[in-house]
Design a protein around this motif. Structure first.
Motif, PDB file in Angstrom:
ATOM      1  N   ARG A  85       0.754  -1.380  -0.232  1.00 18.97           N
ATOM      2  CA  ARG A  85      -0.069   0.153   0.138  1.00 18.97           C
ATOM      3  C   ARG A  85       0.920   0.991  -0.054  1.00 18.97           C
ATOM      4  NH1 ARG A  85      -1.988   2.413   4.497  1.00 18.97           N
ATOM      5  NH2 ARG A  85      -3.097   4.710   4.121  1.00 18.97           N
ATOM      6  N   VAL A  86       0.335   2.043  -0.401  1.00 20.51           N
ATOM      7  CA  VAL A  86       0.808   3.856  -0.852  1.00 20.51           C
ATOM      8  C   VAL A  86       0.429   4.393  -0.563  1.00 20.51           C
ATOM      9  CG1 VAL A  86       2.371   5.598  -2.130  1.00 20.51           C
ATOM     10  CG2 VAL A  86       2.371   2.612  -2.765  1.00 20.51           C
ATOM     11  N   LYS A  87       0.667   5.633   0.333  1.00 17.49           N
ATOM     12  CA  LYS A  87      -0.468   6.369   0.776  1.00 17.49           C
ATOM     13  C   LYS A  87       0.219   7.847   0.738  1.00 17.49           C
ATOM     14  CE  LYS A  87      -2.684   8.375   4.270  1.00 17.49           C
ATOM     15  NZ  LYS A  87      -3.368   8.574   6.317  1.00 17.49           N
ATOM     16  N   ASN A  88       0.254   8.408  -0.853  1.00 21.58           N
ATOM     17  CA  ASN A  88       1.376   9.706  -1.043  1.00 21.58           C
ATOM     18  C   ASN A  88       0.802  10.919  -0.717  1.00 21.58           C
ATOM     19  OD1 ASN A  88       2.398  11.435  -1.634  1.00 21.58           O
ATOM     20  ND2 ASN A  88       2.491  10.718  -4.085  1.00 21.58           N
ATOM     21  N   ARG A  89       1.237  11.533   0.426  1.00 23.28           N
ATOM     22  CA  ARG A  89       0.701  12.948   1.071  1.00 23.28           C
ATOM     23  C   ARG A  89       1.916  13.852   0.201  1.00 23.28           C
ATOM     24  NH1 ARG A  89      -0.348  11.490   7.486  1.00 23.28           N
ATOM     25  NH2 ARG A  89       1.916  11.295   7.742  1.00 23.28           N
ATOM     26  N   PHE A  90       2.904  13.435  -0.327  1.00 20.49           N
ATOM     27  CA  PHE A  90       3.495  14.574  -1.362  1.00 20.49           C
ATOM     28  C   PHE A  90       2.782  14.900  -2.178  1.00 20.49           C
ATOM     29  CE2 PHE A  90       6.945  12.743   0.588  1.00 20.49           C
ATOM     30  CZ  PHE A  90       7.382  13.482   1.117  1.00 20.49           C
ATOM     31  N   ARG A  91       1.461  14.269  -2.502  1.00 25.54           N
ATOM     32  CA  ARG A  91       1.056  14.301  -3.956  1.00 25.54           C
ATOM     33  C   ARG A  91      -0.134  16.498  -4.152  1.00 25.54           C
ATOM     34  NH1 ARG A  91      -3.317  11.156  -2.285  1.00 25.54           N
ATOM     35  NH2 ARG A  91      -4.879  12.415  -2.188  1.00 25.54           N
ATOM     36  N   MET A  92       0.286  16.793  -5.357  1.00 27.14           N
ATOM     37  CA  MET A  92      -0.665  18.096  -5.036  1.00 27.14           C
ATOM     38  C   MET A  92      -1.888  18.369  -4.710  1.00 27.14           C
ATOM     39  SD  MET A  92       2.418  20.172  -6.001  1.00 27.14           S
ATOM     40  CE  MET A  92       0.747  21.610  -6.344  1.00 27.14           C
ATOM     41  N   ASP A  93      -2.870  17.737  -4.852  1.00 26.73           N
ATOM     42  CA  ASP A  93      -4.755  17.791  -4.692  1.00 26.73           C
ATOM     43  C   ASP A  93      -4.834  17.074  -3.227  1.00 26.73           C
ATOM     44  OD1 ASP A  93      -3.736  14.661  -4.794  1.00 26.73           O
ATOM     45  OD2 ASP A  93      -5.469  13.805  -5.909  1.00 26.73           O
ATOM     46  N   TYR A  94      -3.290  16.509  -2.296  1.00 19.34           N
ATOM     47  CA  TYR A  94      -3.495  16.114  -0.907  1.00 19.34           C
ATOM     48  C   TYR A  94      -3.824  17.504  -0.433  1.00 19.34           C
ATOM     49  CZ  TYR A  94      -2.920  14.101   3.820  1.00 19.34           C
ATOM     50  OH  TYR A  94      -3.106  13.715   5.013  1.00 19.34           O
ATOM     51  N   ALA A  95      -4.670  17.137   0.740  1.00 21.14           N
ATOM     52  CA  ALA A  95      -5.493  19.007   1.455  1.00 21.14           C
ATOM     53  C   ALA A  95      -4.468  18.261   2.734  1.00 21.14           C
ATOM     54  CB  ALA A  95      -6.963  18.883   1.551  1.00 21.14           C
ATOM     55  N   ALA A  96      -3.198  19.018   2.960  1.00 21.59           N
ATOM     56  CA  ALA A  96      -2.305  18.467   4.109  1.00 21.59           C
ATOM     57  C   ALA A  96      -3.203  19.511   4.964  1.00 21.59           C
ATOM     58  CB  ALA A  96      -1.065  19.132   3.609  1.00 21.59           C
ATOM     59  N   SER A  97      -2.810  20.848   4.701  1.00 19.27           N
ATOM     60  CA  SER A  97      -3.885  22.076   5.954  1.00 19.27           C
ATOM     61  C   SER A  97      -4.847  21.333   6.740  1.00 19.27           C
ATOM     62  CB  SER A  97      -3.890  23.143   5.152  1.00 19.27           C
ATOM     63  OG  SER A  97      -4.702  23.483   4.366  1.00 19.27           O
ATOM     64  N   GLU A  98      -5.941  20.335   5.990  1.00 15.75           N
ATOM     65  CA  GLU A  98      -7.215  19.868   6.283  1.00 15.75           C
ATOM     66  C   GLU A  98      -6.830  18.508   6.959  1.00 15.75           C
ATOM     67  OE1 GLU A  98      -9.862  19.527   3.384  1.00 15.75           O
ATOM     68  OE2 GLU A  98      -9.458  21.672   2.549  1.00 15.75           O
ATOM     69  N   LYS A  99      -6.066  18.078   6.173  1.00 15.95           N
ATOM     70  CA  LYS A  99      -5.505  16.709   6.757  1.00 15.95           C
ATOM     71  C   LYS A  99      -4.832  16.194   7.749  1.00 15.95           C
ATOM     72  CE  LYS A  99      -8.007  15.064   3.218  1.00 15.95           C
ATOM     73  NZ  LYS A  99      -7.912  13.635   1.986  1.00 15.95           N
ATOM     74  N   SER A 100      -3.901  16.747   7.913  1.00 14.92           N
ATOM     75  CA  SER A 100      -2.200  16.095   8.132  1.00 14.92           C
ATOM     76  C   SER A 100      -1.236  17.902   8.902  1.00 14.92           C
ATOM     77  CB  SER A 100      -1.970  15.574   7.362  1.00 14.92           C
ATOM     78  OG  SER A 100      -0.958  16.354   6.968  1.00 14.92           O
ATOM     79  N   ALA A 101      -2.249  19.124   9.355  1.00 14.70           N
ATOM     80  CA  ALA A 101      -1.839  19.861  10.067  1.00 14.70           C
ATOM     81  C   ALA A 101      -0.762  20.892   8.852  1.00 14.70           C
ATOM     82  CB  ALA A 101      -1.350  19.888  11.153  1.00 14.70           C
ATOM     83  N   GLY A 102      -0.993  20.672   7.678  1.00 14.41           N
ATOM     84  CA  GLY A 102       0.046  20.321   6.767  1.00 14.41           C
ATOM     85  C   GLY A 102       1.428  20.050   6.060  1.00 14.41           C
ATOM     86  N   TYR A 103       1.602  18.510   7.175  1.00 17.77           N
ATOM     87  CA  TYR A 103       2.639  17.201   7.060  1.00 17.77           C
ATOM     88  C   TYR A 103       2.330  16.805   6.060  1.00 17.77           C
ATOM     89  CZ  TYR A 103       5.311  13.805   8.626  1.00 17.77           C
ATOM     90  OH  TYR A 103       6.631  13.159   9.033  1.00 17.77           O
ATOM     91  N   ARG A 104       3.565  16.761   5.354  1.00 15.45           N
ATOM     92  CA  ARG A 104       3.828  15.956   4.304  1.00 15.45           C
ATOM     93  C   ARG A 104       4.745  14.548   4.191  1.00 15.45           C
ATOM     94  NH1 ARG A 104       0.950  18.166  -0.525  1.00 15.45           N
ATOM     95  NH2 ARG A 104      -0.571  19.897   0.104  1.00 15.45           N
TER      96      ARG A 104
END
Length: 146
Positions: A90-109
């Motif tokens: 499994r891959v969870k890519n929180r570097f993706r441009m469409d990943y809403a980092a500020s909403e989902k992970s406090a800006g963390y990628r």
């Protein structure tokens, strides 16, 4: 209760990361081995997220590879995926441009990979971080602990 399967430990060394360790070192990256997930948290997560099915836990073991930039992350993951001894589940890519980092992970990628321990059904989590984010996270943690 011991929720960390014994297969994760062999003579004091954590197993399953040999190929990842060799690849990270050969590419000039740091590999950080995290502690096993605490028993209390393992029980909570199994009960709340997986209806008591401990076999579905994916992060009893955790490690991080720290890369200097996104090009290094891409090169590392490409080589990791080409290694026949490593199974990426499994891959969870929180570097993706469409990943809403500020909403989902406090800006963390980061990039989270679930890898299978060779010869078992066990899964461990490999996080791939950018050096600048890892350095900031370490500084913030040290400040909070002070």
């Amino acid at each position: 209760m011991d929720t960390v399967p014994a297969v994760f430990y062999l003579g004091g060394n954590q197993v399953g990361d040999e190929g990842v360790r060799a690849l990270a070192v050969s590419m000039g990256h740091r590999l950080l081995i995290g502690p096993p997930k605490a028993d209390k948290r393992s029980v909570e997560k199994a009960l709340l997220a997986y209806e008591g099915d401990y076999a579905r836990l994916k992060d009893l073991r955790r490690a991080s590879v720290v890369c200097r930039d996104l090009a290094a992350v891409a090169a590392f993951v490409t080589r990791l995926g080409a290694d026949a001894s490593i199974t990426i589940l499994r891959v969870k890519n929180r570097f993706r441009m469409d990943y809403a980092a500020s909403e989902k992970s406090a800006g963390y990628r980061d990039l989270q990979l679930n890898l299978q321990v060779p010869g078992t059904g066990l899964v461990w989590e490999l996080q791939v971080h950018l050096e600048a984010i890892e350095r900031l996270k370490t500084q913030l943690t040290a400040s909070a602990d002070a």
